[in-house]
Design a protein around this motif. Structure first.
Motif, PDB file in Angstrom:
ATOM      1  N   THR A  87      -3.905  -0.751  -4.205  1.00 18.91           N
ATOM      2  CA  THR A  87      -4.300   0.540  -4.765  1.00 18.91           C
ATOM      3  C   THR A  87      -5.296   1.250  -3.845  1.00 18.91           C
ATOM      4  O   THR A  87      -5.185   2.458  -3.602  1.00 18.91           O
ATOM      5  N   LEU A  88      -6.267   0.508  -3.325  1.00 21.17           N
ATOM      6  CA  LEU A  88      -7.250   1.101  -2.408  1.00 21.17           C
ATOM      7  C   LEU A  88      -6.596   1.581  -1.119  1.00 21.17           C
ATOM      8  O   LEU A  88      -6.915   2.672  -0.620  1.00 21.17           O
ATOM      9  N   MET A  89      -5.674   0.778  -0.580  1.00 21.00           N
ATOM     10  CA  MET A  89      -4.978   1.185   0.649  1.00 21.00           C
ATOM     11  C   MET A  89      -4.141   2.432   0.410  1.00 21.00           C
ATOM     12  O   MET A  89      -4.177   3.378   1.201  1.00 21.00           O
ATOM     13  N   GLY A  91      -4.485   4.706  -1.991  1.00 22.21           N
ATOM     14  CA  GLY A  91      -5.389   5.837  -2.230  1.00 22.21           C
ATOM     15  C   GLY A  91      -5.999   6.355  -0.937  1.00 22.21           C
ATOM     16  O   GLY A  91      -6.090   7.569  -0.722  1.00 22.21           O
ATOM     17  N   GLY A  92      -6.412   5.446  -0.072  1.00 26.22           N
ATOM     18  CA  GLY A  92      -6.980   5.850   1.216  1.00 26.22           C
ATOM     19  C   GLY A  92      -5.962   6.553   2.100  1.00 26.22           C
ATOM     20  O   GLY A  92      -6.271   7.585   2.719  1.00 26.22           O
ATOM     21  N   LEU A  93      -4.738   6.032   2.139  1.00 20.82           N
ATOM     22  CA  LEU A  93      -3.701   6.654   2.958  1.00 20.82           C
ATOM     23  C   LEU A  93      -3.324   8.036   2.434  1.00 20.82           C
ATOM     24  O   LEU A  93      -3.138   8.974   3.211  1.00 20.82           O
ATOM     25  N   SER A  95      -5.280  10.020   0.712  1.00 21.44           N
ATOM     26  CA  SER A  95      -6.422  10.891   1.005  1.00 21.44           C
ATOM     27  C   SER A  95      -6.424  11.329   2.462  1.00 21.44           C
ATOM     28  O   SER A  95      -6.625  12.513   2.765  1.00 21.44           O
ATOM     29  N   LEU A  96      -6.202  10.389   3.381  1.00 26.03           N
ATOM     30  CA  LEU A  96      -6.165  10.732   4.804  1.00 26.03           C
ATOM     31  C   LEU A  96      -4.990  11.662   5.127  1.00 26.03           C
ATOM     32  O   LEU A  96      -5.126  12.573   5.950  1.00 26.03           O
ATOM     33  N   SER A  97      -3.848  11.427   4.478  1.00 24.17           N
ATOM     34  CA  SER A  97      -2.688  12.291   4.709  1.00 24.17           C
ATOM     35  C   SER A  97      -2.968  13.709   4.244  1.00 24.17           C
ATOM     36  O   SER A  97      -2.646  14.679   4.943  1.00 24.17           O
ATOM     37  N   SER A 120       2.090  11.796   6.453  1.00 25.12           N
ATOM     38  CA  SER A 120       2.149  10.704   5.482  1.00 25.12           C
ATOM     39  C   SER A 120       2.821   9.488   6.101  1.00 25.12           C
ATOM     40  O   SER A 120       3.896   9.602   6.687  1.00 25.12           O
TER      41      SER A 120
END
Length: 184
Positions: A87-89, A91-93, A95-97, A120
């Motif tokens: 979930t953290l990975m 969410g982070g991806l 957000s960065l995208s 993405s």
């Protein structure tokens, strides 16, 4: 009938690209080879057209089925056993995208849908199809993903050798009681 005939050169060139990329083990394999071959046909033969819409839809069905069929109970077990880091990975991806897409749209004027699909992570073919479905610039999305694949394949081994500790070079997962692996 003319439209079908004019879509044959990129289909044939795409198949040739797949064979060439596969033979030499080039990054991206089938997707990249087909894209490069079709681009070469488009640049070489004036009047080349996209494959008929029904054929494009059929390709999307095959892509969707291929992705969907890869999900099994082991996949779901891995996800549930590693729910927090996954979930953290994700969410982070995401957000960065979104941040990268916003910057590309704001600073360089790239349409947001194109920038988001191009930035993405994920299966390049799925992101290109999604960009096309959302009226984005699917050729640009394809190029961005091919470049991403080439950079990752080229530089990831170097980065791993420079930045990984000896404890990370071994097994990357733990085996659960039922034999499934979870992310450590």
């Amino acid at each position: 009938m003319k439209r079908v005939a004019m879509s044959l050169p990129p289909l044939a060139a795409g198949l040739a690209g797949i064979l060439i990329f596969g033979r030499f083990g080039l990054p991206g394999g089938n997707f990249t080879g087909a894209m490069v071959g079709a681009a070469a046909a488009r640049l070489s033969f004036p009047g080349v057209e996209l494959p008929p819409r029904k054929l494009q839809s059929f390709a999307r069905v095959i892509l969707g089925v291929s992705i969907g069929i890869s999900v099994n109970s082991r996949t779901l077990g891995l996800i549930s056993a590693s729910l927090l880091p996954v979930t953290l990975m994700i969410g982070g991806l995401i957000s960065l995208s979104y941040l990268a897409a916003w910057v590309a749209a704001r600073i360089w004027g790239v349409p947001f849908v194109t920038a988001l699909c191009g930035s993405s992570p994920g299966a390049a073919s799925a992101m290109v199809v999604l960009a096309d479905d959302l009226d984005g610039n699917s050729p640009l999305v394809a190029v961005l993903h091919v470049l991403r694949i080439i950079v990752i394949v080229t530089f990831m081994p170097l980065a791993m050798s420079l930045f990984s500790s000896p404890s990370l070079s071994g097994e990357t997962g733990v085996v659960l009681r039922d034999g499934a692996e979870a992310i450590r």
